[in-house]
Design an enzyme around this catalytic site. Structure first.
Site: not given
Length: 889
Positions: A453, A617, A782-785, A846
């Site tokens: 984070h 968003r 949303g590639t992190n999640d 993103c």
């Protein structure tokens, strides 16, 4: 003249009919300089066909004739006892890496040494003689080794050990780590000749001519015996010049331009009456005198034009005459310097724009976007090295161990007009720490990694982030290995994109970036010229970041995270007030206050990005993240409720509310569109704020293009409900299109252009993309999640086991930096299925994956329309896109 011997000088170029490999690498370099008409020392090359079979009698006349020709140019004569020309003999192999010794100062023999010493001093003359001896003894050592004369070889090695000590040289013959006696040069050159004569053929120190031919014969003999030579090595002979040879002499080294700023101005020093910089005090190169400065500038530009890069040049001026000694590639130079050079070359039509774009690795732009430490200011600082780079750059500030303490220190500094630089130091950061990260110069945490984070937020706001797993905080003291610091003390973070990160105790000085002055903005504009359909957007949560990204070439906003807007000090308690409301009516009162704030936020971002899409968003974070997390925040909320609502709220009530919102796995819990289903009034407030800002801007003549994104959907029904609403017996849900229509009717206005879409961040959503596309006009991956939910690993915790996984090759690379193959497959699949339903579906990626050049290429190949990343990553992504377009042709 033997056709295998080739003369070169500033006016004499070896013909192109001579095969380049006959000259060896050093020979080719010398001839290149001759072609450029540089003031090089003249000389000649015994090529590879002759070097291994030299017959002194056969070549004596040719060599002597060429030495006379050389003497006329240099103004000194080889063998002259009063003003001798000395020679260097260079073994010019065709291999880039060789272990041949440096052979200098030939001509130092008994009849000449006094004359040479008269010019340079007896001590220097003795030193140069020993350097000659050392080089030739290396040749003799190799010969004895090839002849398998072990005892003689051992004697030479022992003598070399003493020579290395006297000359201050450390190498194979003088191993580091051992205490050895240090010998000094305490004898005359003539005495040293007598001492070392036994190691060379008879007559080596008797005459200059004999010394040269003995040397050539010994080198040729070595070539003949060495099976690895393969007749591919030449011999180059050229005169030596000395910067301490008379009053009008000097030596110097300079760069063709400033290696930090890229300014087209020579950077370096010269040393009057010095052989080199050793033991001397240099003067700036621009003070060398107008005639020589003009020559040096011409050499610099010519070399830059030829090699298309910054070069380092070594020169000697002997008795007023300038000679170029050596030039080479510069390793330690800034990205800014390279960019300024490339732009200069393009402006003068030396290279085309394609070459400019191809020359810079995209990730190198990290360096030019962030401040760097002035290395001269950290000498003597206590430091710790290591950690994981979260966001590159350098930062200085007083440390604080909580968001509240940092923000309080900031207020106090403003009131006292004191230093407002702070570094946030935490074990780990959460959503409520965003404000402190924004106000800080950098953040130091213990948990997570590149995708933690703190790292993600730091990159978003252009701050520095370092993750140090062994960071410990106890009370008001933090420790990193042997380094410890107290709250309020200064530290300096240095987080280079390449290399090891450091934490220094104390305040260094920084060199701040200047995008315009550095040439970055011109470089971005040039790179953008190669973009076609695929483009780059930015992640921006406020007008300032949007404007910065726009200046860096962003074509719109790909992600505006509305939850970040609520953590500002003047807003967080209003949001908490809404969460504590016991009924819908009370909740809507608090939401009405927030709507005004959100409207102004959206107005600013949409205005900055006029004519470009802005993807907003809707609220994504779990609600518990907004609740108080410590006693100070609890008391602040109690005071707010009493002041604003005239309601007395107890600590117990707040604790109960916090506990009610607690979730065991909030990432997969009550967040995103699920909040909208339970609390539709929250999304309704945000949607009204978006359209109020859009209608206001249209009235002002500004082209606002909002895109409303619904997060964390797992099926088409969720998006359909939130976008278009639903009526069931006894209840109804007001959708986004209904809110827009209602507001439009209120204002009696024409429809504003907008679109509704969703963030694909769950495998279920990717697999169901065909159905979801029926109700959304765009997908944002949303590639992190999506990485977390596909691989089942947490971006904040995976560093705990990643070293073990890497050790056994269980995973390749960092999946939160470079997209995993299975995540790529889901993205490609979702794009394909979505466009089967809606051919004009807009798809983007993103998150910080979007700034990785490897991911950019994948997105382009998979048919996506854009990537979106933090403002400071936009130039990196743009360059990656431009280079990919050039590769495709």
């Amino acid at each position: 003249m033997d056709k295998r011997i080739h003369f070169f000088s500033q006016k004499d170029v070896i013909p192109k009919s001579v095969a380049p490999e006959l000259l060896g690498i050093r020979g080719r370099q010398a001839n290149e300089f001759a072609e450029l008409k540089f003031p090089i020392l003249p000389g000649f090359i015994i090529d590879t066909e002759l070097a291994s079979e030299i017959d002194a009698k056969a070549i004596r006349k040719d060599v002597n004739d060429l030495l006379q020709k050389t003497s006329k140019i240099v103004g000194k004569t080889y063998g002259d006892p009063k003003d001798p020309m000395l020679l260097k003999v260079v073994i010019s192999s065709n291999l880039a890496i060789t272990n041949y010794p440096t052979l200098h100062n030939f001509g130092l023999v008994k009849p000449i040494i006094k004359g040479f010493g008269g010019w340079v001093g007896e001590s220097f003359a003795a030193h140069e003689l020993l350097f000659l001896v050392r080089g030739m003894m290396k040749i003799e050592e190799r010969i004895k080794e090839l002849e398998e004369k072990t005892k003689e070889q051992e004697a030479i090695v022992a003598a070399l050990k003493d020579l290395d000590s006297m000359l201050g040289i450390r190498g194979p013959s003088n191993e580091l780590g051992k205490k050895e006696k240090v010998l000094k040069i305490d004898k005359s050159a003539e005495e040293y000749m007598d001492i070392y004569a036994e190691f060379f053929p008879r007559g080596f120190f008797d005459s200059a001519e004999a010394q040269l031919f003995i040397t050539l014969m010994e080198i040729s003999r070595m070539f003949q015996m060495d099976d690895q030579n393969d007749n591919d090595t030449a011999i180059l002979i050229a005169p030596m010049v000395y910067g301490n040879y008379g009053k009008d002499s000097c030596s110097g080294t300079y760069f063709s331009r400033n290696v930090v700023t890229g300014e087209k101005k020579l950077q370096g020093d010269f040393y009057r009456e010095k052989f080199n910089e050793s033991g001397g005090t240099g003067s700036p190169i621009e003070k060398i005198g107008p005639v020589h400065l003009k020559e040096l500038q011409h050499i610099a530009q010519t070399l830059e034009d030829k090699f298309k890069e910054i070069r380092q040049i070594r020169f000697t001026i002997e008795n007023g005459k300038l000679w170029l000694i050596e030039q080479r590639l510069v390793d330690q130079k800034s990205t800014q310097a390279d960019i300024k050079l490339l732009l200069d070359l393009a402006k003068r039509k030396i290279i085309d724009n394609d070459a400019v774009v191809k020359a810079i690795e995209p990730l190198r732009l990290n360096e030019i976007l962030h401040p760097v430490i002035d290395s001269a200011t950290i000498k003597g600082f206590t430091s710790w090295k290591g950690g994981i780079a979260g966001a590159p750059g350098a930062a200085i500030g007083r440390v604080y161990f909580s968001t509240d303490s940092l923000l309080e220190a900031k207020k106090a500094a403003i009131q006292k007009d004191a230093d407002q630089r702070f570094i946030l130091v935490l074990i780990s950061s959460f959503a409520e720490d965003v404000k402190a990260i924004e106000e800080s110069t950098g953040v130091l945490t213990a948990e997570g990694g590149y995708s933690a984070h703190a790292s993600v937020v730091a990159r978003q706001y252009g701050k520095v982030s370092l993750v140090a797993p062994n960071l410990k905080i106890k009370g008001k003291v933090a420790t990193l290995g042997n380094l410890s610091f107290k709250e309020g003390e200064y530290i300096t973070l240095n987080v280079p994109f390449y290399g090891e990160s450091s934490v220094y105790l104390g305040a260094a000085k920084l060199i701040e970036p200047d995008p315009k002055e550095s040439g970055l903005l011109d470089f971005i504009a040039l790179s953008k010229g190669f973009l076609k359909k695929f483009h780059v957007r930015c992640n921006a949560d406020n007008p300032r970041d949007a404007a910065l990204a726009l200046s860096f070439g962003a074509d719109g906003v790909g992600l505006c995270r509305t939850e970040h807007m609520f953590f500002q000090a003047e807003r967080i308690n209003v949001f908490r007030e809404m969460l504590l409301s016991t009924d819908k009516k009370e909740r809507e009162k608090a939401l009405a206050k927030l709507q005004v704030m959100q409207r102004d936020d959206f107005y600013g971002i949409l205005k900055v990005m006029a004519g470009k899409e802005v993807t907003i968003r809707l609220l994504d974070s779990p609600l518990h993240e907004f609740m108080p997390h410590n006693e100070e925040e609890v008391q602040s909320l109690i005071a707010h409720m009493q002041r604003v609502k005239k309601v007395k709220v107890s600590k117990a009530e707040i604790t109960t509310a916090v506990e009610a919102l607690h979730e065991f796995n909030p990432m997969l819990g009550h967040r995103g569109c699920r909040i909208a289903v339970s609390y539709p009034e929250i999304y309704a407030m945000q949607v009204r704020a978006i359209f109020e800002a859009s209608y206001r801007l249209r009235k002002e003549g500004v082209d606002a293009r909002p895109e409303i994104m619904v997060p964390i959907v797992m099926n088409a029904s969720e998006l359909k409900l939130i976008a278009y609403g639903k009526k069931i017996e006894g209840s109804s849900y007001t959708g986004i299109v209904d809110i827009e229509e209602e507001l439009r009717n209120e204002k009696k206005a024409k429809p504003v252009e907008y679109s509704i879409g969703t963030m694909i961040e769950l495998p279920a959503a990717a697999l169901g993309a065909g159905e979801i596309a029926k109700y959304g006009r765009f997908f944002s991956f949303g590639t992190n999640d999506l990485t977390q939910t596909t691989l089942g690993i947490s971006r904040d915790d995976f560093t705990g086991f990643m070293p073990d996984y890497t050790l056994f090759d269980l995973i390749v690379g960092n999946p939160f930096s470079t997209l995993d193959g299975r995540v790529k497959e889901l993205i490609a699949l979702a794009t394909e299925r979505g466009r089967l339903t809606r051919p004009d579906l807009v798809c983007g990626l993103c998150g910080e994956h979007g700034a990785n050049p490897a991911n950019v290429r994948f997105c382009m190949d998979s048919g996506l329309d854009y990537v979106s990343c933090s403002p400071y990553s936009v130039p990196i992504a743009l360059l990656a896109v431009a280079q990919a377009e050039l590769e495709k042709g």
